[in-house]
Design a protein around this motif. Structure first.
Motif, PDB file in Angstrom:
ATOM      1  N   PRO A   5       8.590  -1.290  -3.867  1.00 40.88           N
ATOM      2  CA  PRO A   5       8.267  -0.111  -3.045  1.00 40.88           C
ATOM      3  C   PRO A   5       6.772   0.213  -3.017  1.00 40.88           C
ATOM      4  O   PRO A   5       6.252   0.662  -1.989  1.00 40.88           O
ATOM      5  CB  PRO A   5       9.055   1.023  -3.702  1.00 40.88           C
ATOM      6  CG  PRO A   5      10.120   0.360  -4.471  1.00 40.88           C
ATOM      7  CD  PRO A   5       9.584  -0.967  -4.882  1.00 40.88           C
ATOM      8  N   VAL A   6       6.074  -0.046  -4.127  1.00 38.31           N
ATOM      9  CA  VAL A   6       4.632   0.180  -4.164  1.00 38.31           C
ATOM     10  C   VAL A   6       3.935  -0.775  -3.193  1.00 38.31           C
ATOM     11  O   VAL A   6       3.029  -0.374  -2.453  1.00 38.31           O
ATOM     12  CB  VAL A   6       4.085   0.005  -5.605  1.00 38.31           C
ATOM     13  CG1 VAL A   6       2.578   0.087  -5.644  1.00 38.31           C
ATOM     14  CG2 VAL A   6       4.704   1.032  -6.531  1.00 38.31           C
TER      15      VAL A   6
ATOM     16  N   TYR B  17       4.563   0.430   0.290  1.00 39.33           N
ATOM     17  CA  TYR B  17       3.707   1.595   0.542  1.00 39.33           C
ATOM     18  C   TYR B  17       2.270   1.163   0.831  1.00 39.33           C
ATOM     19  O   TYR B  17       1.638   1.658   1.762  1.00 39.33           O
ATOM     20  CB  TYR B  17       3.759   2.548  -0.653  1.00 39.33           C
ATOM     21  CG  TYR B  17       2.726   3.646  -0.596  1.00 39.33           C
ATOM     22  CD1 TYR B  17       2.879   4.738   0.253  1.00 39.33           C
ATOM     23  CD2 TYR B  17       1.584   3.581  -1.390  1.00 39.33           C
ATOM     24  CE1 TYR B  17       1.926   5.738   0.313  1.00 39.33           C
ATOM     25  CE2 TYR B  17       0.627   4.576  -1.343  1.00 39.33           C
ATOM     26  CZ  TYR B  17       0.800   5.649  -0.489  1.00 39.33           C
ATOM     27  OH  TYR B  17      -0.145   6.623  -0.427  1.00 39.33           O
TER      28      TYR B  17
ATOM     29  N   PRO C 202      -5.780   1.684   0.011  1.00 42.55           N
ATOM     30  CA  PRO C 202      -4.909   2.349  -0.963  1.00 42.55           C
ATOM     31  C   PRO C 202      -5.708   2.915  -2.129  1.00 42.55           C
ATOM     32  O   PRO C 202      -6.795   2.430  -2.449  1.00 42.55           O
ATOM     33  CB  PRO C 202      -3.974   1.233  -1.427  1.00 42.55           C
ATOM     34  CG  PRO C 202      -4.036   0.192  -0.368  1.00 42.55           C
ATOM     35  CD  PRO C 202      -5.406   0.291   0.224  1.00 42.55           C
TER      36      PRO C 202
ATOM     37  N   CYS D 202       1.986  -0.307   4.316  1.00 45.33           N
ATOM     38  CA  CYS D 202       1.938   0.711   5.373  1.00 45.33           C
ATOM     39  C   CYS D 202       0.608   1.465   5.360  1.00 45.33           C
ATOM     40  O   CYS D 202       0.033   1.743   6.404  1.00 45.33           O
ATOM     41  CB  CYS D 202       3.093   1.690   5.210  1.00 45.33           C
ATOM     42  SG  CYS D 202       4.708   0.933   5.443  1.00 45.33           S
ATOM     43  N   LYS D 203       0.120   1.797   4.182  1.00 49.80           N
ATOM     44  CA  LYS D 203      -1.111   2.587   4.060  1.00 49.80           C
ATOM     45  C   LYS D 203      -2.353   1.763   4.394  1.00 49.80           C
ATOM     46  O   LYS D 203      -3.336   2.303   4.879  1.00 49.80           O
ATOM     47  CB  LYS D 203      -1.205   3.138   2.646  1.00 49.80           C
ATOM     48  CG  LYS D 203      -2.406   3.981   2.406  1.00 49.80           C
ATOM     49  CD  LYS D 203      -2.026   5.227   1.706  1.00 49.80           C
ATOM     50  CE  LYS D 203      -3.303   5.974   1.390  1.00 49.80           C
ATOM     51  NZ  LYS D 203      -3.257   7.311   1.839  1.00 49.80           N
TER      52      LYS D 203
END
Length: 183
Positions: free
Chosen positions: A75-76, A79, A89, A82-83
């Protein structure tokens, strides 16, 4: 162009994580499904447990720890994927991710060492022993431990993928720190 390069690095790290999970789960499967069955169809490895090496239990445990850590990291990575299209990040996320990847790589490396070391030692002892009347037992034990090596080989592949992910994490962290200092 820089954003697409960063996205490519994050995507390759995510792909390596997914491959690593598959390989580690296959390692667990091969170690746990390895059985020693003689001609009378009695499964001696499950009932007595004398042929299972403690290091094979450690191989399974390290593969499970690696899979769990990797499952938490996916999930990181999503994320960050997407970021990264909008901004760099945060350094805290990248630091945490990199240190977790290093810990996972160390656990997997120790599991590989334990698996290969103990299995090769036991096979050497079996080959050096006197099996005058028990040649079939010797061959059964050797084939059992040769099949156990297959699970350790999958763990080795998972460890190499983990090292690739660690390199990606370290590179992303270094690039994020350089980008933040330039601003």
């Amino acid at each position: 162009m820089e954003v697409s390069r960063r996205t490519m690095w994050i995507s390759s790290g995510l792909l390596a994580r997914l491959l690593m999970m598959a390989v580690l789960l296959m390692s667990v499967r091969f170690i746990l499904d390895n059985r020693l069955i003689y001609e009378d169809d009695v499964d001696y490895s499950g009932n007595l447990g004398v042929f299972k090496l403690q290091s094979h239990t450690y191989v399974v445990a390290s593969a499970i720890v690696g899979t769990a850590g990797n499952l938490l990291q996916i999930p990181v990575a999503i994320y960050m994927q997407c970021k990264s299209k909008k901004t760099t990040p945060s350094a805290m996320i990248l630091d945490t991710s990199m240190h977790a990847d290093i810990a996972i790589s160390v656990v997997l490396a120790s599991g590989v060492g334990a698996g290969f070391g103990a299995t090769n030692d036991v096979m050497r002892l079996i080959r050096a022993g006197k099996w005058e009347f028990l040649q079939q037992v010797e061959q059964d034990l050797l084939s059992y431990y040769k099949r156990a090596i297959l699970g350790v080989i999958f763990l080795l592949i998972g460890m190499l993928l983990s090292l690739c992910v660690t390199v990606v994490s370290a590179r992303l962290r270094a690039r994020a720190i350089n980008d933040s200092e330039a601003v």
